[in-house]
Enzyme design. Structure first.
Site, PDB file in Angstrom:
ATOM      1  N   HIS A  20      69.971  32.175  25.777  1.00  0.00           N
ATOM      2  CA  HIS A  20      69.169  31.096  26.408  1.00  0.00           C
ATOM      3  C   HIS A  20      67.620  31.106  25.704  1.00  0.00           C
ATOM      4  O   HIS A  20      66.999  30.135  25.555  1.00  0.00           O
ATOM      5  CB  HIS A  20      68.897  31.208  27.907  1.00  0.00           C
ATOM      6  CG  HIS A  20      68.211  30.316  28.844  1.00  0.00           C
ATOM      7  ND1 HIS A  20      68.823  29.190  29.234  1.00  0.00           N
ATOM      8  CD2 HIS A  20      66.801  30.306  29.052  1.00  0.00           C
ATOM      9  CE1 HIS A  20      67.914  28.552  29.759  1.00  0.00           C
ATOM     10  NE2 HIS A  20      66.621  29.146  29.845  1.00  0.00           N
ATOM     11  N   GLU A  21      66.785  32.561  26.025  1.00  0.00           N
ATOM     12  CA  GLU A  21      65.764  32.409  25.411  1.00  0.00           C
ATOM     13  C   GLU A  21      65.561  32.196  23.807  1.00  0.00           C
ATOM     14  O   GLU A  21      64.618  31.611  23.508  1.00  0.00           O
ATOM     15  CB  GLU A  21      65.068  33.939  25.670  1.00  0.00           C
ATOM     16  CG  GLU A  21      65.168  34.195  27.187  1.00  0.00           C
ATOM     17  CD  GLU A  21      63.996  33.377  27.959  1.00  0.00           C
ATOM     18  OE1 GLU A  21      62.755  32.946  27.217  1.00  0.00           O
ATOM     19  OE2 GLU A  21      64.222  32.992  29.087  1.00  0.00           O
ATOM     20  N   HIS A  24      64.878  28.409  23.362  1.00  0.00           N
ATOM     21  CA  HIS A  24      63.489  28.346  23.648  1.00  0.00           C
ATOM     22  C   HIS A  24      62.856  28.827  22.284  1.00  0.00           C
ATOM     23  O   HIS A  24      61.764  27.888  21.861  1.00  0.00           O
ATOM     24  CB  HIS A  24      62.903  29.185  24.859  1.00  0.00           C
ATOM     25  CG  HIS A  24      63.541  28.574  26.166  1.00  0.00           C
ATOM     26  ND1 HIS A  24      63.521  27.386  26.455  1.00  0.00           N
ATOM     27  CD2 HIS A  24      63.765  29.089  27.139  1.00  0.00           C
ATOM     28  CE1 HIS A  24      63.851  26.987  27.715  1.00  0.00           C
ATOM     29  NE2 HIS A  24      64.185  28.357  28.234  1.00  0.00           N
TER      30      HIS A  24
END
Length: 357
Positions: A20-21, A24
């Site tokens: 998920h990170e 980003h």
């Protein structure tokens, strides 16, 4: 093998948060935003390396990671700070984490489907003797379920699950018959006692649900991978509906401890090691899509909440030439974050209680 499954569950959960990170991070880099640090894992740093303007680190606890962008929470004066980017760049960066989780779930499913021989969906294989609404204007043997009460039936088992949620004397059905869709709105079908195919009685709708199979060609593997991802999203939607309408209780909600416990149980109950790992990774795909959807909910402190604030900010600027002051946004995010953490502690306590009950 149970300790192995516990370790695998912890690593899976950590990897999904790290992925998920990573979403980003990649989106920020592509949009020209300055990233101060990208970390895999949390806690004390085991290894760090400076490359360009970004510090890359590997930390001791394999429980996710973080992407620290310049000006993420306030304007630092840097032109490449997150706070100074356009509306669309901010949205892309915020949504990228969930997009990466969703793609990860699809990739896991596609790999698992590589060895599939066929893909099964639900169809009507027969009727109880008491069921009268048969024929061209009703239901027919061989009808393939397409929608039940507006919900799509993507995979085997969906029809039985959706029928189990139905209440009332009429139902909205859509079936595929001879390659064409047949819509039956407000179809008079209610739950009752019926004879099953083996002569015993059961509570249901008088339908015998069988399976319809499609050959596992390359295109069908891609199609059913996509269908599985959509089915996971639909399960999250149904779960949220049950929570909001009181159809689910705290017993049905799990946090990280409950997820690890579930993955361990799934692996331990499988008949063979191969089946265990397939089921664990299928659950990991479901969890990845869950994280993607939940993070996009318009709740402050989540990515979806930040996107929601961006929309509010943009609308306010277009209408009044003013934006919502950052201190108010920070206050709302802080309160909601505290409430979210309190809720997660409650869920975790409940998970631990269930383990020792």
């Amino acid at each position: 093998m149970k300790p192995v499954f516990i370790l695998a569950a912890i690593l899976i959960f950590g990897v999904l948060v790290a992925v998920h990170e990573l979403g980003h991070f990649l989106a920020a880099k592509l949009c020209g935003v300055k990233v101060n640090e990208f970390s895999i894992g949390m806690g004390p740093a085991l290894w760090t390396k400076e490359k360009g303007e970004t510090r890359y680190s590997l930390r001791a606890l394999p429980l996710g990671g973080f992407c620290a962008m310049e000006g993420e929470d306030e304007d630092t004066g840097d032109e490449r700070a997150f706070s100074r980017q356009s509306f669309w760049k901010k949205c892309i960066i915020l949504v990228a984490g969930s997009a990466m989780n969703f793609l990860t779930g699809l990739l896991i499913v596609l790999v698992l489907y590589a060895g599939a021989g066929a893909f099964l969906t639900d169809q009507i294989s027969g009727f109880a003797p008491e069921f009268q609404l048969r024929g061209e204007n009703g239901l027919m043997e061989g009808d393939i379920f397409y929608k039940i009460d507006g919900y799509r039936t993507y995979l085997r088992g969906d029809a039985s699950m959706l029928l189990s949620y139905h209440k009332g004397d009429t139902i909205d059905l859509e079936v595929v018959r001879g390659g064409e869709r047949v819509v039956l709105e407000d179809f008079p079908m209610k739950r009752g006692e019926y004879l099953s195919s083996d002569g015993s009685t059961y509570t249901g709708f008088g339908l015998y649900v069988g399976v319809y199979g499609e050959e596992a060609t390359f295109l069908n593997r891609l199609k059913y991978t996509w269908y599985t991802g959509l089915d996971f999203v639909q399960q999250v939607r149904l779960s949220l509906k049950l929570i909001l309408t009181g159809g689910a209780s705290m017993e049905d909600i799990s946090g990280p401890v409950g997820i690890v416990s579930t993955i361990t149980q799934v692996g331990s109950e499988a008949e063979t090691a191969g089946d265990a790992w397939r089921q664990i990774f299928f659950f990991a795909a479901l969890l990845a899509v869950n994280l993607a959807v939940m993070n996009l909910l318009p709740i402050p402190a989540l990515d979806g909440g930040r996107v929601f604030f961006l929309v509010i900010d943009t609308v306010c600027f277009l209408l009044f030439r003013k934006k919502v002051p950052e201190k108010y946004q920070a206050a709302v995010n802080g309160v909601c974050f505290a409430m979210l953490m309190a809720f997660m502690l409650l869920v975790t306590f409940n998970d631990v209680f269930k383990l020792f009950r």
